[in-house]
Design a protein around this motif. Structure first.
Motif, PDB file in Angstrom:
ATOM      1  N   GLY A  55      -0.337  10.865   1.465  1.00 40.37           N
ATOM      2  CA  GLY A  55      -0.572  11.657   0.262  1.00 40.37           C
ATOM      3  C   GLY A  55      -1.392  12.896   0.563  1.00 40.37           C
ATOM      4  N   SER A  56      -1.365  13.847  -0.333  1.00 43.28           N
ATOM      5  CA  SER A  56      -2.101  15.104  -0.168  1.00 43.28           C
ATOM      6  C   SER A  56      -3.609  14.852  -0.174  1.00 43.28           C
ATOM      7  N   PRO A  57      -4.371  15.775   0.409  1.00 43.50           N
ATOM      8  CA  PRO A  57      -5.828  15.641   0.373  1.00 43.50           C
ATOM      9  C   PRO A  57      -6.314  15.546  -1.075  1.00 43.50           C
ATOM     10  N   ARG A  58      -7.414  14.844  -1.257  1.00 39.49           N
ATOM     11  CA  ARG A  58      -7.978  14.651  -2.598  1.00 39.49           C
ATOM     12  C   ARG A  58      -8.122  15.986  -3.325  1.00 39.49           C
ATOM     13  N   GLY A  59      -7.684  15.986  -4.570  1.00 42.82           N
ATOM     14  CA  GLY A  59      -7.814  17.172  -5.403  1.00 42.82           C
ATOM     15  C   GLY A  59      -6.662  18.155  -5.306  1.00 42.82           C
ATOM     16  N   ARG A  60      -5.811  18.001  -4.295  1.00 41.87           N
ATOM     17  CA  ARG A  60      -4.657  18.900  -4.160  1.00 41.87           C
ATOM     18  C   ARG A  60      -3.413  18.244  -4.757  1.00 41.87           C
ATOM     19  N   ALA A  61      -2.491  19.065  -5.192  1.00 40.55           N
ATOM     20  CA  ALA A  61      -1.254  18.544  -5.783  1.00 40.55           C
ATOM     21  C   ALA A  61      -0.427  17.820  -4.731  1.00 40.55           C
ATOM     22  N   VAL A 112       0.833  -1.201   0.000  1.00 36.94           N
ATOM     23  CA  VAL A 112       0.000   0.000   0.000  1.00 36.94           C
ATOM     24  C   VAL A 112       0.871   1.256   0.000  1.00 36.94           C
ATOM     25  N   LEU A 113       1.982   1.242   0.724  1.00 36.90           N
ATOM     26  CA  LEU A 113       2.833   2.440   0.791  1.00 36.90           C
ATOM     27  C   LEU A 113       3.401   2.830  -0.565  1.00 36.90           C
ATOM     28  N   GLU A 114       3.421   1.896  -1.515  1.00 33.96           N
ATOM     29  CA  GLU A 114       3.932   2.196  -2.854  1.00 33.96           C
ATOM     30  C   GLU A 114       3.092   3.254  -3.568  1.00 33.96           C
ATOM     31  N   ARG A 115       1.860   3.494  -3.106  1.00 30.72           N
ATOM     32  CA  ARG A 115       1.003   4.541  -3.669  1.00 30.72           C
ATOM     33  C   ARG A 115       1.319   5.913  -3.079  1.00 30.72           C
ATOM     34  N   GLY A 116       2.134   5.955  -2.024  1.00 27.86           N
ATOM     35  CA  GLY A 116       2.448   7.201  -1.352  1.00 27.86           C
ATOM     36  C   GLY A 116       3.107   8.217  -2.270  1.00 27.86           C
ATOM     37  N   THR A 117       2.895   9.490  -1.949  1.00 24.90           N
ATOM     38  CA  THR A 117       3.390  10.572  -2.803  1.00 24.90           C
ATOM     39  C   THR A 117       4.365  11.508  -2.095  1.00 24.90           C
ATOM     40  N   CYS A 118       4.746  11.172  -0.872  1.00 28.47           N
ATOM     41  CA  CYS A 118       5.678  11.996  -0.110  1.00 28.47           C
ATOM     42  C   CYS A 118       7.093  11.829  -0.677  1.00 28.47           C
ATOM     43  N   LEU A 119       7.873  12.884  -0.614  1.00 27.78           N
ATOM     44  CA  LEU A 119       9.247  12.832  -1.098  1.00 27.78           C
ATOM     45  C   LEU A 119      10.248  12.511   0.012  1.00 27.78           C
ATOM     46  N   ARG A 120       9.765  12.384   1.250  1.00 25.82           N
ATOM     47  CA  ARG A 120      10.649  12.061   2.385  1.00 25.82           C
ATOM     48  C   ARG A 120      10.426  10.631   2.863  1.00 25.82           C
ATOM     49  N   ARG A 121       9.210  10.370   3.331  1.00 27.14           N
ATOM     50  CA  ARG A 121       8.878   9.048   3.869  1.00 27.14           C
ATOM     51  C   ARG A 121       7.461   8.688   3.471  1.00 27.14           C
ATOM     52  N   ASN A 122       7.302   7.469   2.997  1.00 25.71           N
ATOM     53  CA  ASN A 122       5.971   6.979   2.674  1.00 25.71           C
ATOM     54  C   ASN A 122       5.599   5.871   3.629  1.00 25.71           C
ATOM     55  N   TYR A 123       4.357   5.919   4.065  1.00 27.41           N
ATOM     56  CA  TYR A 123       3.815   4.908   4.958  1.00 27.41           C
ATOM     57  C   TYR A 123       2.608   4.259   4.308  1.00 27.41           C
ATOM     58  N   GLY A 124       2.417   3.013   4.649  1.00 26.27           N
ATOM     59  CA  GLY A 124       1.218   2.292   4.254  1.00 26.27           C
ATOM     60  C   GLY A 124       0.592   1.721   5.497  1.00 26.27           C
ATOM     61  N   CYS A 170       3.188  20.008   6.741  1.00 21.59           N
ATOM     62  CA  CYS A 170       3.191  18.965   5.709  1.00 21.59           C
ATOM     63  C   CYS A 170       1.924  19.032   4.852  1.00 21.59           C
ATOM     64  N   ARG A 171       2.053  18.792   3.554  1.00 14.78           N
ATOM     65  CA  ARG A 171       0.912  18.753   2.637  1.00 14.78           C
ATOM     66  C   ARG A 171       0.116  17.463   2.797  1.00 14.78           C
ATOM     67  N   SER A 172       0.757  16.417   3.273  1.00 15.32           N
ATOM     68  CA  SER A 172       0.162  15.080   3.248  1.00 15.32           C
ATOM     69  C   SER A 172      -0.766  14.776   4.414  1.00 15.32           C
ATOM     70  N   VAL A 173      -1.681  13.878   4.129  1.00 14.54           N
ATOM     71  CA  VAL A 173      -2.484  13.221   5.155  1.00 14.54           C
ATOM     72  C   VAL A 173      -1.759  11.899   5.423  1.00 14.54           C
ATOM     73  N   HIS A 174      -1.539  11.592   6.697  1.00 14.50           N
ATOM     74  CA  HIS A 174      -0.791  10.386   7.045  1.00 14.50           C
ATOM     75  C   HIS A 174      -1.574   9.120   6.713  1.00 14.50           C
TER      76      HIS A 174
END
Length: 162
Positions: free
Chosen positions: A45-51, A17-29, A75-79
């Motif tokens: 990843g960022s909230p839906r609709g945001r870059a 699942v973490l392979e879908r992550g969009t963070c440039l530092r650390r991705n979690y699944g 951070c832009r991402s939702v954990h």
């Protein structure tokens, strides 16, 4: 051939699942599981609709040299844990287990001593999830009872200025 134990089997799924992550530092699944049934999945990843950061080509936390474990509001991402909880019903999460795996984007290595941030801990507590299983290596993991987070309430620790 040895059969994979259940915890590592579910951690393997969270790692996929973490392979879908969009963070440039650390991705979690993360996956939430109850009675051997996956209730929901989530990744960083960022909230839906945001870059996403990977679409923008930069991480604001990295640009500002913000250390791991602090200032997540920048951070832009939702954990992954939050996305997982958002996608599930509370009645399905009561007594459930959340599996969590993190990977450092630059090194490709699993995040050492990974843990949920303070905000995710609060959401996990309120969701009714009973335990968190966190991958430390390909075959080793830790089991954290959520009750420990409740008993060790650190929400009033530190000096706060308002």
């Amino acid at each position: 051939m040895d059969r994979r134990d259940k915890h590592n089997y579910y951690l393997d799924i969270a790692q996929t699942v973490l392979e879908r992550g969009t963070c440039l530092r650390r991705n979690y699944g993360a996956i939430i599981l109850k009675n051997d049934e996956i209730i929901s999945t989530g990744y960083t990843g960022s909230p839906r609709g945001r870059a996403n950061c990977n679409d923008l080509g930069y991480c604001i936390r990295k640009k500002m040299n913000i250390p791991r474990g602090s200032n997540y509001e920048i951070c832009r991402s939702v954990h992954a844990e939050a996305n997982c909880i958002i996608s599930a019903s509370r009645r399905d999460m009561i007594g459930a287990t959340i599996y969590l795996v993190g990977r450092d984007v630059e090194t490709g290595e699993l995040v050492s001593n990974a843990s949920s941030c303070t905000m995710c801990k609060r959401m996990i507590i309120n969701s009714g999830i009973e335990q968190v299983i966190i991958r430390d290596s390909d075959d080793k993991y830790r089991i954290v009872k959520v009750q420990e987070w409740i008993d060790e309430d650190d929400s009033l620790a530190g000096n706060f200025a308002y």
